[in-house]
Structure formats: C-alpha cells, structure tokens
Scaffold this active site. Structure first.
Site, PDB file in Angstrom:
ATOM      1  N   ASP A   1       0.828  -1.214   0.000  1.00 52.48           N
ATOM      2  CA  ASP A   1       0.000   0.000   0.000  1.00 52.48           C
ATOM      3  C   ASP A   1       0.858   1.258   0.000  1.00 52.48           C
ATOM      4  O   ASP A   1       2.082   1.200   0.167  1.00 52.48           O
ATOM      5  CB  ASP A   1      -0.970  -0.004   1.198  1.00 52.48           C
ATOM      6  CG  ASP A   1      -0.309  -0.450   2.505  1.00 52.48           C
ATOM      7  OD1 ASP A   1       0.931  -0.406   2.594  1.00 52.48           O
ATOM      8  OD2 ASP A   1      -1.038  -0.827   3.435  1.00 52.48           O
TER       9      ASP A   1
ATOM     10  N   HIS B   1      -7.530  -4.904   9.726  1.00 49.75           N
ATOM     11  CA  HIS B   1      -7.210  -4.651   8.312  1.00 49.75           C
ATOM     12  C   HIS B   1      -5.909  -5.343   7.917  1.00 49.75           C
ATOM     13  O   HIS B   1      -5.021  -5.548   8.738  1.00 49.75           O
ATOM     14  CB  HIS B   1      -7.194  -3.149   7.975  1.00 49.75           C
ATOM     15  CG  HIS B   1      -6.068  -2.340   8.522  1.00 49.75           C
ATOM     16  ND1 HIS B   1      -6.179  -0.984   8.757  1.00 49.75           N
ATOM     17  CD2 HIS B   1      -4.804  -2.653   8.887  1.00 49.75           C
ATOM     18  CE1 HIS B   1      -5.034  -0.525   9.214  1.00 49.75           C
ATOM     19  NE2 HIS B   1      -4.186  -1.507   9.315  1.00 49.75           N
TER      20      HIS B   1
ATOM     21  N   GLU C   1      -9.919  -2.010   5.013  1.00 51.59           N
ATOM     22  CA  GLU C   1     -10.596  -1.765   6.277  1.00 51.59           C
ATOM     23  C   GLU C   1     -11.841  -2.657   6.413  1.00 51.59           C
ATOM     24  O   GLU C   1     -12.348  -3.177   5.404  1.00 51.59           O
ATOM     25  CB  GLU C   1     -11.028  -0.289   6.335  1.00 51.59           C
ATOM     26  CG  GLU C   1      -9.876   0.721   6.237  1.00 51.59           C
ATOM     27  CD  GLU C   1      -9.075   0.857   7.535  1.00 51.59           C
ATOM     28  OE1 GLU C   1      -8.792  -0.145   8.204  1.00 51.59           O
ATOM     29  OE2 GLU C   1      -8.697   2.003   7.856  1.00 51.59           O
TER      30      GLU C   1
ATOM     31  N   ASN D   1      -7.992  -3.065  13.911  1.00 51.96           N
ATOM     32  CA  ASN D   1      -9.356  -3.364  13.450  1.00 51.96           C
ATOM     33  C   ASN D   1      -9.402  -4.564  12.494  1.00 51.96           C
ATOM     34  O   ASN D   1     -10.438  -4.835  11.886  1.00 51.96           O
ATOM     35  CB  ASN D   1      -9.964  -2.127  12.775  1.00 51.96           C
ATOM     36  CG  ASN D   1      -9.195  -1.700  11.531  1.00 51.96           C
ATOM     37  OD1 ASN D   1      -8.238  -2.364  11.110  1.00 51.96           O
ATOM     38  ND2 ASN D   1      -9.601  -0.593  10.923  1.00 51.96           N
TER      39      ASN D   1
HETATM   40  P1  PGA Z   1       1.809  -1.551  12.639  1.00 50.16           P
HETATM   41  O1  PGA Z   1       0.677  -1.494  11.547  1.00 50.16           O
HETATM   42  O2  PGA Z   1       2.817  -2.553  12.183  1.00 50.16           O
HETATM   43  O3  PGA Z   1       2.399  -0.151  12.665  1.00 50.16           O
HETATM   44  O4  PGA Z   1       1.167  -1.951  13.924  1.00 50.16           O
HETATM   45  C1  PGA Z   1       0.168  -2.687  11.055  1.00 50.16           C
HETATM   46  C2  PGA Z   1      -1.016  -2.401  10.162  1.00 50.16           C
HETATM   47  O5  PGA Z   1      -1.728  -1.394  10.403  1.00 50.16           O
HETATM   48  O6  PGA Z   1      -1.263  -3.190   9.241  1.00 50.16           O
END
Ligand code: PGA
Length: 234
Positions: free
Chosen positions: A67, A138, A143, A136
């Site tokens: 992404d 994702h 999302e 959440n």
């Molecule tokens: P993080 O993010 O590694 O900073 O916890 C993971 C994500 O949001 O997929």
C-alpha cells in the site's frame, strides 16, 4: 492457517526473515510482497544483516508493497516508498527498478490501480506476502467492510486507523485519509502469506482465529488461504 507463537517480537521477526531468505535462496528472482509499519522493522534489520554477511543476494529480487498513502510523494518522510528506502532498499543490492509501490501522487487513480494490479500479475504473482495487521483487522489498508475488495483500489481509512497512524505525523490533520492498497484478492493470490503480530494485537488475532470468515474482520479471509502462517509473539 497456521499459528506459531514466539516468546519475543525479536524471535518472531527472525523467523519471518528466515522465510524470506530461504525463499530468495530457492528462487533468486522471487517476487516479495512487502509491508510497512512498526511491525516489520526488525525483519528488515535481519535481512540487511544477512545481506551484509553475504548470506542473501537481492540482485534479482522483485518487490511489490502492499500500500501507499494517497497524496504523498515518495519523497515525503511518511510515505511508504520513503520507509522502504530507509529500512531496506537503500541498504541491500535490490535494483531500484525492481522495487514497486503504488504512486501516491498518480493523477489518474483508476489507471494507477489497474496498472499496479497488472504489474503484480505480469511479474508472475507474489511468491511470499508479508503482512502486519491493524487493530481493526485490516490487512494492507483493507478496512472492515461489507464485502471483500478484490483488486488494487483506493480505500477510505477508518478514523481508528488515522488515529493509530497519527503517531508518526506532526499532527493528526496531516495523516492522509485515503490510501492505495492491494485488494483482498490481490493478497489472497500470493502463493504464501506470513503475518507478523505482536502482543498488542492479541485481541484482533483472537478474533481472526475464533470468528467466521467475515469482511468486518478482513484478516479472517486468510483462513481460506492455502499457505498462511501467523507469527505471533506474546
Ligand atoms: P503496525 O501497523 O505494524 O504499525 O502496527 C500494522 C497495520 O496497520 O497493518
């Protein structure tokens, strides 16, 4: 879906790095699906160390990232292109032309999405996709939703994601509200998936394991993937 538990984030990260290294050794021109965020940083440190010791060669490796923030150029210090340059690409011998992320400032958004999906297919698909997971549920920036999006698209970020990511920006208003992301289908077409999660993700990992496959918990789809392993540290 398999789950392996580790005693520390360091050990889990080392195990993920080993998977990527053995993938490259068995297929030097592997297509690696890469991720950003706090979670994979130690994996990239391990890859750089292995490269410095002559244990792995990135000369033929191709990479596609999950992404990129909509509206941020690769020079912005919070763009995912910038993150990848800092943590991996500038430190190993991967060819710049073999590293791919969506262009966050593309004018023609639809074309950028279809070009990125086509690129992934044209280079032979993803051999190993590395994932983190949002609080959440994702994966990439897919999302919670009423449906699983198939292909690369632009996603509106949930307020909880904007808040979680604001720690890296000067203030929350600077966090982009949208992002380009591989779709759930793009991720599911990877031949192998490895998901790294730390103890702060225990509640969502628990939900992924114990709930039905459900687009409100996007990572739950991975139960339908034939070769997914969660590397979880307590
Ligand atoms: P993080 O993010 O590694 O900073 O916890 C993971 C994500 O949001 O997929």
């Amino acid at each position: 879906m398999k789950i392996i538990e580790f005693n520390s984030h360091k050990e889990a990260s080392e195990a993920c790095a080993k998977v990527l290294i053995s993938q490259i050794k068995s297929k030097p021109n592997s297509v690696l699906g890469l991720a950003t965020g706090s979670t994979p940083i130690v994996i990239y440190q391990n890859l750089v160390e292995a490269y410095n010791k002559g244990e792995v060669d990135f000369n033929e490796v191709r990479s596609v990232n999950l992404d990129e923030y909509y509206g941020l150029s690769g020079n912005h210090n919070q763009s995912y292109r910038y993150f990848m340059q800092e943590h991996l690409f500038n430190k190993v011998n991967i060819k710049p032309s073999n590293t791919h992320l969506p262009n966050g400032t593309a004018q023609d958004v639809r074309k950028e999405c279809s070009d990125y999906e086509n690129l992934i297919n044209d280079i032979g698909g993803i051999d190993v996709q590395l994932l983190g997971i949002g609080l959440n549920g994702h994966i990439g920036f897919n999302e919670p939703s009423d449906y699983f999006a198939d292909k690369v698209h632009v996603e509106d970020l949930q307020q909880s994601t904007i808040e979680a990511n604001s720690r890296l920006f000067d203030n929350i208003d600077e966090v982009p509200k949208r992002a380009f992301t591989m779709g759930i289908g793009t991720i599911m077409r990877a031949k192998k998936v490895i998901l790294l999660a730390d103890k702060n993700k225990i509640d969502i990992i628990d939900k992924v394991i114990n709930s039905e496959v459900n687009p409100q918990i996007p990572a739950s789809i991975l139960k339908f993937h034939p070769d997914t392993t969660i590397y979880f540290s307590r």
